[in-house]
Motif scaffolding. Structure first.
Motif, short mmCIF file in Angstrom:
data_model
loop_
_atom_site.label_atom_id
_atom_site.label_comp_id
_atom_site.label_asym_id
_atom_site.label_seq_id
_atom_site.Cartn_x
_atom_site.Cartn_y
_atom_site.Cartn_z
N SER A 213 1.16 37.41 40.47
CA SER A 213 1.75 36.31 41.22
C SER A 213 3.18 36.61 41.60
O SER A 213 3.85 37.46 41.02
CB SER A 213 1.70 35.03 40.37
N LEU B 76 1.50 26.63 34.95
CA LEU B 76 0.08 26.78 34.64
C LEU B 76 -0.63 27.58 35.72
O LEU B 76 -1.42 28.50 35.43
CB LEU B 76 -0.57 25.40 34.50
N SER B 77 -0.34 27.26 36.98
CA SER B 77 -0.95 27.99 38.09
C SER B 77 -0.49 29.45 38.10
O SER B 77 -1.28 30.35 38.39
CB SER B 77 -0.58 27.32 39.42
N ASP C 102 -2.38 31.22 35.36
CA ASP C 102 -3.77 31.37 35.82
C ASP C 102 -3.90 32.58 36.74
O ASP C 102 -4.83 33.41 36.60
CB ASP C 102 -4.22 30.13 36.59
N GLU C 103 -2.97 32.70 37.67
CA GLU C 103 -3.02 33.79 38.64
C GLU C 103 -2.78 35.14 37.97
O GLU C 103 -3.47 36.12 38.28
CB GLU C 103 -1.98 33.55 39.74
N VAL D 92 -3.40 35.99 34.88
CA VAL D 92 -4.57 36.33 34.07
C VAL D 92 -5.73 36.76 34.96
O VAL D 92 -6.42 37.75 34.68
CB VAL D 92 -4.96 35.14 33.18
N ASP D 93 -5.95 36.03 36.08
CA ASP D 93 -7.04 36.39 36.98
C ASP D 93 -6.83 37.77 37.58
O ASP D 93 -7.78 38.58 37.67
CB ASP D 93 -7.15 35.35 38.10
N ALA E 58 -1.98 23.83 28.36
CA ALA E 58 -2.99 24.89 28.40
C ALA E 58 -4.08 24.67 27.37
O ALA E 58 -5.24 25.05 27.58
CB ALA E 58 -2.32 26.24 28.17
N GLY F 235 -6.43 19.57 37.15
CA GLY F 235 -7.15 20.16 36.02
C GLY F 235 -8.63 19.85 36.04
O GLY F 235 -9.11 18.98 36.77
N ARG G 237 -7.29 25.75 29.17
CA ARG G 237 -7.31 26.97 29.97
C ARG G 237 -7.99 28.08 29.15
O ARG G 237 -7.89 28.11 27.93
CB ARG G 237 -5.89 27.39 30.27
N THR G 238 -8.65 28.97 29.85
CA THR G 238 -9.33 30.07 29.15
C THR G 238 -8.35 30.97 28.42
O THR G 238 -8.72 31.62 27.44
CB THR G 238 -10.16 30.90 30.15
N TRP G 239 -7.13 31.00 28.88
CA TRP G 239 -6.14 31.89 28.27
C TRP G 239 -5.35 31.22 27.14
O TRP G 239 -4.52 31.87 26.51
CB TRP G 239 -5.17 32.42 29.33
#
Length: 619
Positions: free
Chosen positions: A2, A91-92, A95-96, A98-99, A130, A147, A158-160
């Motif tokens: 990101s 959070l976003s 997310d980015e 980790v993705d 999270a 969410g 969150r998965t992380w």
């Protein structure tokens, strides 16, 4: 990766394993807990991401393969940002990150959050959000807008979230900030001027500056503390498969040895921070705890930081500083019920202890399961009460007490008895703090507006309030003339529920009003009513037709004047004018020479205005 991660630099995602350990002449500083480690650095208020460069450089020196993200948080002196919006952006961002790591087949297996001052609060909220929503500590609405909801109707984790292994706070302001005697003279003057500027900003824009949202007792701080408590409690309860949920990341707080910005009781929060590991950083204050390049003290600060980041939990606890005994807040699981009894304006609240004792007395054999909270916010004269920012500060005080009680009595239900301003405090708290809940609520001499929305509170699932009892007095001229004036003009959020009663469609089985109890503003808290109040707190039941001093009519004169409160205010203004005219007439008809008369008139006017000021600010 990101843009936030890229802008932070100083490194990208790791491409190989981290070193097992790092040693130097000062001793082992530890290791990162996984091969693909993401470290999130969050800066302080009035700072920028660049302020953490020395921290990022130190981490990069020891862990050259770690990915370090240090986003800009938008925390300038004029910032009106919502801290919850900042957290949503973070959070976003994560997310980015980790993705993208997963897509590159180099998944992140460990995350560490490091926050300086305000950044520590943001970092902890990031972790709470999270880990997902808990039933007893709902999230603010902004988190629900983006969410995902789980089967229980709560925001999912969150998965992380389980990857967050450690949170490190540098000079954290865990209870928020407040102006206190701990501040240096320069900081005290600066904070005072900043407070005036903040009130002016609110008046002009309708929005609080960012820093005011981080004040002790403010919504963001209180929600964070309550959500953190609930998260930590649930993190100790395994699921059906024996797995612990996310929420048990090790939290390490670095304490500056000479912090003159945040007081010790705000820095060390043993309500929500009872399980933190505290480390002293020598020769460090609130700002320079992150200055690791200092030629004299930087090396010592860097060593403590790397210990906090990398040493195993047991090793850290052996190095931990122990806060003073009077800062500890012990938990009592045997208490099942707590009743708050909170006084109003122009009142020291001595009666609150007597009602609290009556509750425990009538509880009988179960008295040992009851606790009472009768703290006082101090004497509150009429003029400060009419100023919304002063009232707001008392709401924040109440929620600070609420949070401490929640930590002290984790298995208790809370009830509430309020008089005058005490009714406003809890009504406003229920509006502003979704985490705030009460079982049985009693209002006496209420200054809350008559259209207050009890229906949604009583009908929520689960209910935010279970049952309500409102006493309406026959001759409460205080409420009829003053709070009702603001309700009449549709100004502020005061009202005349203690004089007119609430207009609500709430079910009669959960909402009760006594029409009327004989007397004035304090009619419902006289000794004759103590038993009725205590029984309602204990059982939630009341016979409104069989109460001491219950009558069926209001005082006709008070009721008539209360229909047009502006006339009363106009009458008060007229009386004040006539008094001054009388003083002037007395001066001009007395035997005083013309040259002296002007001086006497000036002194008389000053004395008159001073007297009026003392009346509205001291009585």
């Amino acid at each position: 990766m990101s843009e936030a991660c890229k802008s932070a630099q100083p490194l990208g995602l790791s491409t190989g394993p981290l070193p097992e350990s790092v040693d130097d002449e000062e001793g082992q500083t530890g290791k990162c807990e996984a091969e693909q480690c993401l470290i999130i650095l969050l800066h302080a208020y009035l700072n920028q991401a660049s302020s953490l460069k020395s921290v990022a450089d130190e981490i990069a020196k020891h862990w050259p393969n770690a990915a370090i993200c240090c986003p800009e948080l938008g925390a300038s002196v004029l910032s009106l940002n919502d801290p919850n919006a900042i957290v949503c952006d973070l959070l976003s961002m994560v997310d980015e990150c980790v993705d993208q790591a997963n897509q590159a087949d180099k998944p992140i297996t460990s995350i560490i959050i490091v926050g300086h001052s305000m950044g520590g609060l943001i970092g902890r909220k990031l972790y709470v959000a999270a880990c997902g929503e808990t039933p007893d500590a709902p999230f603010e609405e902004i988190y629900h807008q983006a969410g995902e909801v789980n089967a229980q109707g709560l925001l999912a984790a969150r998965t992380w979230a389980p990857l967050v292994k450690r949170i490190v706070l540098l000079a954290g302001m865990n209870r928020g900030w407040q102006i206190s005697h701990h501040l240096s003279l320069v900081h005290a003057v600066g904070w005072r001027l900043g407070t005036v500027a903040g009130y002016a900003t609110k008046l002009m824009t309708g929005r609080w500056p960012l820093i005011f949202k981080l004040r002790r007792g403010a919504e963001f701080i209180t929600h964070l503390r309550i959500q953190w408590l609930q998260l930590r409690r649930l993190a100790t309860e395994p699921d059906r498969l024996g797995n612990l949920p996310a929420g048990n990341a090790l939290t390490v707080q670095l304490l500056g040895s000479r912090d003159d910005v945040v007081s010790p009781e705000d820095n060390v929060d043993l309500v929500a921070g009872y399980d933190f590991v505290y480390l002293d950083v020598p020769h460090s204050g609130h700002a320079d705890v992150i200055r690791l390049q200092d030629p004299h003290y930087g090396r010592g600060r860097a060593k403590v930081l790397m210990q906090a980041l990398g040493l195993p939990a047991d090793a850290l606890r052996s190095l931990a500083a122990t806060p003073a005994d009077d800062q500890f807040l012990t938990s009592n699981d045997t208490i099942k019920n707590v009743v708050f009894v909170i006084h109003g304006i122009r009142d020291q609240g001595f009666w609150t202890h007597k009602i609290a004792r009556r509750v425990k007395h009538l509880a009988g054999d179960s008295a040992c399961e009851w606790a009472t909270e009768t703290s006082s916010y101090g004497y509150f004269p009429m003029l400060p009460f009419l100023l919304p920012w002063y009232r707001r500060s008392k709401v924040e005080w109440l929620m600070d007490q609420y949070t401490e009680a929640l930590a002290r009595y984790p298995k208790a239900r809370f009830s509430y008895v309020g008089h005058s301003n005490g009714t406003y405090l809890v009504a406003k708290a229920l509006e502003l703090y979704p985490c705030c809940r009460f079982t049985n609520v009693v209002f006496a001499g209420s200054v809350v507006r008559v259209g207050y929305d009890w229906t949604n509170l009583l009908g929520a699932n689960p209910p935010r309030v279970t049952k309500v009892l409102n006493f309406i007095a026959t001759s409460d001229w205080v409420v009829a003339f003053f709070p009702k004036f603001f309700q009449f003009l549709r100004l502020q959020d005061l009202g005349s529920a203690g004089h007119d009663g609430f207009r609500t469609s709430a079910h009669s089985g959960s909402f009760f009003q006594v029409r009327y109890v004989k007397g004035g503003h304090a009619a419902a808290i006289t000794e004759d009513e103590w038993d009725s109040i205590a029984k309602f707190v204990l059982t939630g039941e009341v016979d409104t037709q069989r109460l001491p001093n219950a009558v069926h009519r209001k005082n006709a004169f008070i009721d008539l004047l209360g229909r047009m409160p502006p006339l009363v205010w106009g009458g008060i203004g007229l009386v004040m004018y006539l008094i001054w005219e009388g003083i002037e007439l007395l001066i001009h008809t007395s035997v005083i020479d013309p040259e002296t008369r002007g001086l006497v008139t000036g002194l008389a006017l000053s004395s008159y205005l001073l007297t009026l000021w003392l009346v509205v600010t001291r009585l």
